[in-house]
Motif scaffolding. Structure first.
Motif, PDB file in Angstrom:
ATOM      1  N   UNK A 262       0.797  -1.217   0.000  1.00 26.67           N
ATOM      2  CA  UNK A 262       0.000   0.000   0.000  1.00 26.67           C
ATOM      3  C   UNK A 262       0.831   1.269   0.000  1.00 26.67           C
ATOM      4  N   UNK A 263       0.130   2.425  -0.011  1.00 23.09           N
ATOM      5  CA  UNK A 263       0.776   3.741  -0.071  1.00 23.09           C
ATOM      6  C   UNK A 263       0.050   4.698   0.862  1.00 23.09           C
ATOM      7  N   UNK A 264       0.812   5.536   1.538  1.00 19.78           N
ATOM      8  CA  UNK A 264       0.227   6.663   2.280  1.00 19.78           C
ATOM      9  C   UNK A 264       0.986   7.913   1.881  1.00 19.78           C
ATOM     10  N   UNK A 265       0.403   9.071   2.121  1.00 24.38           N
ATOM     11  CA  UNK A 265       1.061  10.330   1.786  1.00 24.38           C
ATOM     12  C   UNK A 265       1.025  11.274   2.968  1.00 24.38           C
ATOM     13  N   UNK A 266       1.963  12.225   2.983  1.00 22.29           N
ATOM     14  CA  UNK A 266       2.006  13.223   4.049  1.00 22.29           C
ATOM     15  C   UNK A 266       2.727  14.459   3.522  1.00 22.29           C
TER      16      UNK A 266
END
Length: 407
Positions: A262-266
Motif C-alpha cells: 500500500x501507499x500513504x502520503x504526508x
C-alpha cells in the motif's frame, strides 16, 4: 661524442620539452575549466574542493598578482581576469541551479528514458542464419516486455518479419525453446523447456492473423523455479524459404525479497512525501523508482529511494520536493505510477532481486494549495562545500578585476 652520450642528451631535450609543455598545459587547463564543468582543483591533481587551486587564482594566493609569460601589459591581464571571473560565475550558477532539488526528486524531463519504463523493448535487426550471416531482404522485428523478473512474474515475446521496405512477410516459427544459461564455472543442471508462439489471437497473442507471433514465458511454472540467472529463448524462424534465428535473454530470480503493502502520503516540511509500504523479507540496500504525473496526465517528476532497509514491515519514502512543485507548477492531484524496485546484490550475478512491478497509477494524491510548499533549495554538506569553493573562485577573480581596473 659517443653514441651513449648522444642518447643521454637527446633524452634530456625531450624531458625538458615535456616539462615545458606540461607547465603551459596547467595554465591552459585553468583557462578552459568552464568547458569541463569541474572544480578547478581537479585540473591540478586534487579531487577535493576543500583546498582547490582555483580557476580564478590560477594556483596562486588570492592577493598575488598574476603575470604569466607573454602577458606584459596591465590591459592584457585585466582581459584575462575578466574572462576568468565570467567563467567562475557561470560555474557557480550552473552548479547551484543543477542541485536546487535533491538527487532523488528530479524533473522527469531530465530522464526521458524513464518516462515509460515498462514499455516493451523493441528491436529491428537483419535476420541472421545459424552461421551468423545476415539474410538479405528480410528483417526481424521483436519485442520483449522486460529483462528482469522474479517470483511468479512472466515475460511476453513477439516476433515478426518484414522486407527492407517494412512490408510484412509470411513467417513460420519451426521451433522455440527457453534454456538456462550457466553464469559461473560451477556445474549446474541445465533446464530447457519448449515455448509455443502463435498468431491466433489467443493467450499471449493480441490479434489473430496479423503476422505477429507471440508467446509468454513464466519461469516459475515452466521448470525454472530453482534457477537464478539468465534464461535464453531461441526461436528458429523461416520466411520465403530463408531461415534464421531470433533470441531473447532475461534475468530471473525465483525469490522475491519484499512485497508491496500500500501507499500513504504526508505533506511534511513543505514537501509531499509518498510512503510505499512493504513487507521486507530480506534486509539490504533497496532501490525504488516511481514516476509522477499531474492531473492532466503530463509527466512531472522521477522519484527514487536508495538506502539500507531492515527486514519487517517498512516504508520507502519517495519525496516530491517543495521547490520542484513551485517551479514546475503541476496540476493537482498528482498521480504516482509505474513503481519498480529491487534489492541490490553487490559483486554477484544476478546483481538484483526484483520486487513485483506496479504498473499504472498506484496512488492519487490529495489537492494542495501552492502556499503549503516550501521554496527552500535543497541543502547538503557536499553542496554547501562546493558552492563555497566555487564562490571563492568568483570572489578572487572579481577582486583581481577591481585591482587591475583601478577601482
Amino acid at each position: 661524442m659517443n653514441r651513449r652520450r648522444l642518447i643521454w642528451l637527446g633524452g634530456m631535450v625531450v624531458t625538458l620539452g615535456a616539462l615545458g609543455w606540461y607547465l603551459w598545459g596547467v595554465d591552459s587547463a585553468a583557462n578552459s575549466a568552464d568547458t569541463q564543468g569541474l572544480p578547478a582543483a581537479s585540473l591540478r591533481g586534487s579531487t577535493a574542493p576543500d583546498n582547490p587551486l582555483s580557476v580564478a587564482s590560477g594556483g596562486q594566493s588570492a592577493g598575488a598578482p598574476y603575470s604569466p609569460a607573454g602577458l606584459q601589459s596591465r590591459q592584457e591581464q585585466l582581459t584575462l581576469w575578466r574572462g576568468r571571473h565570467e567563467r567562475a560565475e557561470q560555474i557557480y550558477a550552473s552548479y547551484r541551479d543543477a542541485t536546487r532539488y535533491p538527487y532523488d526528486s528530479r524533473p522527469i524531463a531530465e530522464h526521458p528514458d524513464q518516462v515509460r519504463p515498462f514499455a516493451p523493448i523493441a528491436e529491428e535487426l537483419a535476420l541472421r542464419g545459424a552461421n551468423g550471416e545476415a539474410v538479405k531482404g528480410i528483417r526481424l522485428r521483436t519485442t520483449q516486455e522486460r529483462v528482469f523478473l522474479s517470483g511468479a512474474e512472466s515475460v511476453k515475446y513477439t516476433i515478426a518479419v518484414v522486407d527492407d521496405s517494412g512490408k510484412p512477410l509470411p513467417l513460420i516459427i519451426r521451433n522455440a525453446s527457453a534454456q538456462s544459461i550457466p553464469d559461473s564455472r560451477t556445474p549446474i543442471k541445465v533446464v530447457q523447456t519448449a515455448v509455443a508462439f502463435s498468431d491466433d489471437g489467443a493467450a499471449a497473442d493480441d490479434r489473430a492473423g496479423d503476422g505477429v507471433y507471440s508467446a509468454r514465458l513464466t519461469p516459475a511454472t515452466q521448470g525454472f523455479a530453482a534457477h537464478a540467472g539468465t534464461i535464453r529463448l531461441l526461436a528458429e524462424v523461416a520466411s520465403d524459404a530463408q531461415q534464421g534465428v531470433a533470441h531473447f535473454d532475461v534475468v530471473y530470480t525465483p525469490d522475491v525479497p519484499a512485497t508491496w503493502a500500500g501507499v500513504r502520503e504526508a505533506l511534511e516540511a513543505g514537501s509531499l512525501n509518498f510512503y510505499l509500504k512493504a513487507n521486507v523479507r530480506v534486509a539490504g540496500r533497496y532501490v525504488v523508482s516511481a514516476r509522477v504525473d499531474d492531473a492532466n496526465g503530463v509527466p512531472f517528476a522521477l522519484l527514487q529511494f536508495n538506502d539500507e532497509v531492515a527486514a519487517g514491515s517498512r516504508e520507502f519514502r519517495l519525496q516530491v520536493f517543495g521547490a520542484l512543485v513551485l517551479d514546475k507548477n503541476p496540476a493537482f492531484p498528482l498521480r504516482l505510477r509505474d513503481v519498480d524496485g529491487f534489492l541490490l546484490i553487490p559483486d554477484k550475478f544476478p546483481d538484483r532481486f526484483t520486487m513485483a512491478r506496479q504498473a499504472g497509477v498506484v496512488h492519487t494524491s490529495a489537492r494542495y494549495a501552492r502556499d503549503r510548499f516550501s521554496s527552500a533549495e535543497w541543502t547538503s554538506e557536499e553542496r554547501t562545500r562546493y558552492l563555497t569553493e566555487y564562490g571563492k573562485d568568483a570572489e578572487t577573480a572579481r577582486r583581481q578585476v577591481e585591482d587591475l581596473s583601478g577601482k
